[in-house]
Each structure stands twice: as structure tokens, then as C-alpha cells.
Scaffold this motif. Structure first.
Motif, PDB file in Angstrom:
ATOM      1  N   LEU A  73      -5.084  29.441  31.732  1.00  0.00           N
ATOM      2  CA  LEU A  73      -6.397  30.055  31.613  1.00  0.00           C
ATOM      3  C   LEU A  73      -6.271  31.260  30.696  1.00  0.00           C
ATOM      4  O   LEU A  73      -5.440  32.146  30.944  1.00  0.00           O
ATOM      5  CB  LEU A  73      -6.919  30.517  32.973  1.00  0.00           C
ATOM      6  CG  LEU A  73      -7.535  29.457  33.884  1.00  0.00           C
ATOM      7  CD1 LEU A  73      -6.550  28.383  34.258  1.00  0.00           C
ATOM      8  CD2 LEU A  73      -8.122  30.103  35.120  1.00  0.00           C
ATOM      9  N   VAL A  74      -7.069  31.283  29.628  1.00  0.00           N
ATOM     10  CA  VAL A  74      -7.088  32.411  28.693  1.00  0.00           C
ATOM     11  C   VAL A  74      -8.511  32.940  28.700  1.00  0.00           C
ATOM     12  O   VAL A  74      -9.460  32.182  28.470  1.00  0.00           O
ATOM     13  CB  VAL A  74      -6.661  31.985  27.271  1.00  0.00           C
ATOM     14  CG1 VAL A  74      -6.732  33.162  26.318  1.00  0.00           C
ATOM     15  CG2 VAL A  74      -5.258  31.398  27.294  1.00  0.00           C
ATOM     16  N   SER A  75      -8.654  34.238  28.958  1.00  0.00           N
ATOM     17  CA  SER A  75     -10.001  34.740  29.177  1.00  0.00           C
ATOM     18  C   SER A  75     -10.191  36.191  28.761  1.00  0.00           C
ATOM     19  O   SER A  75      -9.286  37.007  28.914  1.00  0.00           O
ATOM     20  CB  SER A  75     -10.337  34.624  30.673  1.00  0.00           C
ATOM     21  OG  SER A  75     -11.657  35.024  30.917  1.00  0.00           O
ATOM     22  N   PRO A  76     -11.404  36.494  28.305  1.00  0.00           N
ATOM     23  CA  PRO A  76     -11.763  37.899  28.143  1.00  0.00           C
ATOM     24  C   PRO A  76     -12.175  38.456  29.499  1.00  0.00           C
ATOM     25  O   PRO A  76     -12.144  37.747  30.512  1.00  0.00           O
ATOM     26  CB  PRO A  76     -12.963  37.837  27.193  1.00  0.00           C
ATOM     27  CG  PRO A  76     -13.605  36.522  27.489  1.00  0.00           C
ATOM     28  CD  PRO A  76     -12.462  35.602  27.861  1.00  0.00           C
ATOM     29  N   GLU A  77     -12.545  39.697  29.485  1.00  0.00           N
ATOM     30  CA  GLU A  77     -13.080  40.359  30.670  1.00  0.00           C
ATOM     31  C   GLU A  77     -14.479  40.833  30.324  1.00  0.00           C
ATOM     32  O   GLU A  77     -14.668  41.486  29.301  1.00  0.00           O
ATOM     33  CB  GLU A  77     -12.189  41.552  31.030  1.00  0.00           C
ATOM     34  CG  GLU A  77     -12.678  42.346  32.214  1.00  0.00           C
ATOM     35  CD  GLU A  77     -11.700  43.449  32.582  1.00  0.00           C
ATOM     36  OE1 GLU A  77     -10.636  43.138  33.123  1.00  0.00           O
ATOM     37  OE2 GLU A  77     -12.009  44.618  32.284  1.00  0.00           O
ATOM     38  N   TYR A  78     -15.451  40.473  31.145  1.00  0.00           N
ATOM     39  CA  TYR A  78     -16.824  40.929  30.948  1.00  0.00           C
ATOM     40  C   TYR A  78     -17.213  41.817  32.119  1.00  0.00           C
ATOM     41  O   TYR A  78     -17.125  41.384  33.274  1.00  0.00           O
ATOM     42  CB  TYR A  78     -17.799  39.750  30.865  1.00  0.00           C
ATOM     43  CG  TYR A  78     -17.627  38.881  29.644  1.00  0.00           C
ATOM     44  CD1 TYR A  78     -17.282  39.417  28.408  1.00  0.00           C
ATOM     45  CD2 TYR A  78     -17.812  37.520  29.718  1.00  0.00           C
ATOM     46  CE1 TYR A  78     -17.119  38.612  27.294  1.00  0.00           C
ATOM     47  CE2 TYR A  78     -17.656  36.709  28.602  1.00  0.00           C
ATOM     48  CZ  TYR A  78     -17.310  37.268  27.399  1.00  0.00           C
ATOM     49  OH  TYR A  78     -17.152  36.462  26.298  1.00  0.00           O
ATOM     50  N   ALA A  79     -17.634  43.039  31.831  1.00  0.00           N
ATOM     51  CA  ALA A  79     -18.091  43.975  32.862  1.00  0.00           C
ATOM     52  C   ALA A  79     -17.090  44.065  34.017  1.00  0.00           C
ATOM     53  O   ALA A  79     -17.457  44.008  35.187  1.00  0.00           O
ATOM     54  CB  ALA A  79     -19.474  43.573  33.375  1.00  0.00           C
ATOM     55  N   HIS A  80     -15.813  44.197  33.674  1.00  0.00           N
ATOM     56  CA  HIS A  80     -14.715  44.296  34.643  1.00  0.00           C
ATOM     57  C   HIS A  80     -14.567  43.035  35.482  1.00  0.00           C
ATOM     58  O   HIS A  80     -14.075  43.102  36.612  1.00  0.00           O
ATOM     59  CB  HIS A  80     -14.882  45.502  35.561  1.00  0.00           C
ATOM     60  CG  HIS A  80     -14.371  46.768  34.961  1.00  0.00           C
ATOM     61  ND1 HIS A  80     -14.127  47.878  35.720  1.00  0.00           N
ATOM     62  CD2 HIS A  80     -14.060  47.113  33.694  1.00  0.00           C
ATOM     63  CE1 HIS A  80     -13.692  48.852  34.939  1.00  0.00           C
ATOM     64  NE2 HIS A  80     -13.642  48.402  33.708  1.00  0.00           N
ATOM     65  N   GLY A  81     -14.960  41.874  34.963  1.00  0.00           N
ATOM     66  CA  GLY A  81     -14.848  40.666  35.754  1.00  0.00           C
ATOM     67  C   GLY A  81     -14.587  39.426  34.926  1.00  0.00           C
ATOM     68  O   GLY A  81     -14.427  39.471  33.703  1.00  0.00           O
ATOM     69  N   VAL A  82     -14.558  38.316  35.633  1.00  0.00           N
ATOM     70  CA  VAL A  82     -14.320  37.000  35.049  1.00  0.00           C
ATOM     71  C   VAL A  82     -15.611  36.508  34.411  1.00  0.00           C
ATOM     72  O   VAL A  82     -16.678  36.594  35.025  1.00  0.00           O
ATOM     73  CB  VAL A  82     -13.879  36.017  36.150  1.00  0.00           C
ATOM     74  CG1 VAL A  82     -13.707  34.604  35.606  1.00  0.00           C
ATOM     75  CG2 VAL A  82     -12.599  36.503  36.811  1.00  0.00           C
ATOM     76  N   PRO A  83     -15.564  35.979  33.198  1.00  0.00           N
ATOM     77  CA  PRO A  83     -16.764  35.406  32.599  1.00  0.00           C
ATOM     78  C   PRO A  83     -17.314  34.282  33.479  1.00  0.00           C
ATOM     79  O   PRO A  83     -16.557  33.483  34.050  1.00  0.00           O
ATOM     80  CB  PRO A  83     -16.272  34.845  31.262  1.00  0.00           C
ATOM     81  CG  PRO A  83     -15.017  35.595  30.973  1.00  0.00           C
ATOM     82  CD  PRO A  83     -14.412  35.900  32.308  1.00  0.00           C
ATOM     83  N   GLY A  84     -18.634  34.217  33.568  1.00  0.00           N
ATOM     84  CA  GLY A  84     -19.293  33.241  34.436  1.00  0.00           C
ATOM     85  C   GLY A  84     -18.911  31.805  34.145  1.00  0.00           C
ATOM     86  O   GLY A  84     -18.754  30.997  35.062  1.00  0.00           O
ATOM     87  N   VAL A 104       0.105  27.636  37.336  1.00  0.00           N
ATOM     88  CA  VAL A 104      -0.968  28.177  36.500  1.00  0.00           C
ATOM     89  C   VAL A 104      -0.534  29.506  35.902  1.00  0.00           C
ATOM     90  O   VAL A 104       0.097  30.321  36.573  1.00  0.00           O
ATOM     91  CB  VAL A 104      -2.269  28.398  37.314  1.00  0.00           C
ATOM     92  CG1 VAL A 104      -3.386  28.926  36.445  1.00  0.00           C
ATOM     93  CG2 VAL A 104      -2.704  27.130  38.021  1.00  0.00           C
ATOM     94  N   ALA A 105      -0.912  29.701  34.641  1.00  0.00           N
ATOM     95  CA  ALA A 105      -0.730  30.997  33.973  1.00  0.00           C
ATOM     96  C   ALA A 105      -2.104  31.539  33.620  1.00  0.00           C
ATOM     97  O   ALA A 105      -3.001  30.789  33.219  1.00  0.00           O
ATOM     98  CB  ALA A 105       0.097  30.841  32.705  1.00  0.00           C
ATOM     99  N   VAL A 106      -2.261  32.843  33.760  1.00  0.00           N
ATOM    100  CA  VAL A 106      -3.491  33.528  33.397  1.00  0.00           C
ATOM    101  C   VAL A 106      -3.164  34.532  32.302  1.00  0.00           C
ATOM    102  O   VAL A 106      -2.293  35.391  32.481  1.00  0.00           O
ATOM    103  CB  VAL A 106      -4.113  34.270  34.602  1.00  0.00           C
ATOM    104  CG1 VAL A 106      -5.320  35.086  34.175  1.00  0.00           C
ATOM    105  CG2 VAL A 106      -4.474  33.287  35.710  1.00  0.00           C
ATOM    106  N   ILE A 107      -3.851  34.407  31.174  1.00  0.00           N
ATOM    107  CA  ILE A 107      -3.684  35.357  30.077  1.00  0.00           C
ATOM    108  C   ILE A 107      -5.049  35.927  29.752  1.00  0.00           C
ATOM    109  O   ILE A 107      -6.001  35.177  29.511  1.00  0.00           O
ATOM    110  CB  ILE A 107      -3.075  34.683  28.828  1.00  0.00           C
ATOM    111  CG1 ILE A 107      -1.676  34.140  29.156  1.00  0.00           C
ATOM    112  CG2 ILE A 107      -3.019  35.667  27.659  1.00  0.00           C
ATOM    113  CD1 ILE A 107      -1.039  33.345  28.043  1.00  0.00           C
ATOM    114  N   THR A 108      -5.148  37.232  29.797  1.00  0.00           N
ATOM    115  CA  THR A 108      -6.379  37.899  29.390  1.00  0.00           C
ATOM    116  C   THR A 108      -6.065  38.766  28.182  1.00  0.00           C
ATOM    117  O   THR A 108      -4.980  39.320  28.063  1.00  0.00           O
ATOM    118  CB  THR A 108      -6.983  38.755  30.529  1.00  0.00           C
ATOM    119  OG1 THR A 108      -5.978  39.643  31.038  1.00  0.00           O
ATOM    120  CG2 THR A 108      -7.496  37.874  31.663  1.00  0.00           C
TER     121      THR A 108
END
Length: 187
Positions: A73-84, A104-108
Motif C-alpha cells: 500500500l502506497v499512500s499520501p496523507e489527507y488531513a492527517h488520515g488515510v485517503p477515502g 503487507v508493507a505500508v509506504i506513505t
């Protein structure tokens, strides 16, 4: 050779996190696919209850997750949270079991110095609740991502960041190929 399913928390065409995802897939030593989570309907258990057939995009996501040996999972952060859009995808996978025991790997990645730490922590917690095996050594928070990306290739070009991604992916691949963790190939 491990099979990886990658999910991006950003739907933007020229997303920095999309560049991180593409770079990670370039570095991954195995077969990798991405899931189109933008096509998923809003999570609604009524669409997937007992005896119901899940909507086709949900069925496709579940099939891809079941066939993978590991998830990225590669993700930005929106308003201190997970994108919808990413949370919606995970909601569709909660009760169906494809993530149980799956490495699972999480990369932000973020333009800010925090590297998306709030979203990273939230994603890890959600995945643990889903009984996925979050591989701590494969998770990353990449700060100040903007200058680390070549806009022409839409790939990470910063060598220390690429080296760190290689290390993270190696940890994920190792977890995915441990005896007892490999997922049987889809029929």
C-alpha cells in the motif's frame, strides 16, 4: 518468485505517491500488479450480504488480493488520515478474508517532513485489525518527496530513497516467500 498486489491511495494522474508506487514496482523482484481501487463502489454491506454477489470491481479486487503473496500500500496523507479511496478498498476486504495472514508493507510519502506518519499508523492499525501481517521492516514514511521525483519519468530518482525502497521490498519479498505464507495460485 513472489506475487505482489499494489494499491495506491492516490487517484491523481501525476501523484507523488504514484511515482513512489511505480518506482517500487520497478524495483520489486517478482511479479507485480496494481488494483484499480477508483472503480470500487462506496462500501455498503447491503451490496455484499449473505447470498449476494459482490459488485464486479469488488470481486476483481478480492480475486487479485487472494492471488497475491503480499500486498503493498502506497499512500499520501489527507488531513492527517488515510485517503477515502484506500480506506474504501480496505473496507471491501475486511470480512472476505483475503488479507488474513498476508504480508503487507505500508509506504506513505508526503511533501512535508512527517512523511505521512498519521496515515501510515492508521493503515497499519487497520491492516492489523484485518489480521494481515504488517511487516514493520518493510514499512516506510518518506518525507519531502517532491524533489526526490523526476517529473519527466514520474519515478523516484533520489538514490538514498531508492536504496531504502529496495530494502523495504526485500523485507516484504522475504516475508512473502517464507514457508507457510505463499498463497496458492488462482485457478
Amino acid at each position: 518468485m513472489p506475487r505482489l498486489l499494489a494499491l495506491s491511495g492516490s487517484l491523481r494522474a501525476r501523484s507523488a505517491n504514484g511515482a513512489v508506487l511505480r518506482s517500487a514496482l520497478d524495483l520489486f523482484d517478482g511479479a507485480a500488479t496494481t488494483a484499480d481501487i477508483g472503480a470500487l463502489p462506496h462500501f455498503n454491506p447491503d451490496l455484499d450480504g449473505e447470498g449476494a454477489t459482490p459488485p464486479p470491481p469488488v470481486a476483481a479486487l478480492r480475486t487479485a488480493a487472494a492471488a497475491a503473496d503480499a500486498l503493498l500500500l502506497v499512500s499520501p496523507e489527507y488531513a492527517h488520515g488515510v485517503p477515502g479511496v484506500l480506506k474504501n478498498a480496505l473496507d471491501w476486504l475486511v470480512s472476505s478474508g483475503e488479507c488474513v495472514g498476508k504480508p503487507v508493507a505500508v509506504i506513505t510519502a508526503s511533501p512535508f517532513p512527517t512523511g505521512g506518519d498519521h496515515a501510515n499508523a492508521q493503515l497499519r492499525e487497520t491492516l492489523r485489525m484485518m489480521s494481515a501481517e504488517v511487516i514493520a521492516d518493510a514499512c516506510r514514511e518518506i518525507p519531502a518527496i517532491g524533489p526526490k521525483i523526476d517529473p519527466a519519468t514520474e519515478r523516484v530518482t533520489d538514490e538514498p530513497t531508492l536504496a531504502d525502497l529496495r530494502t523495504a521490498l526485500a523485507h516484504l519479498a522475504t516475508a512473502a516467500t517464507r514457508p507457510g505464507t505463499a498463497t496458492p495460485a488462482a485457478p
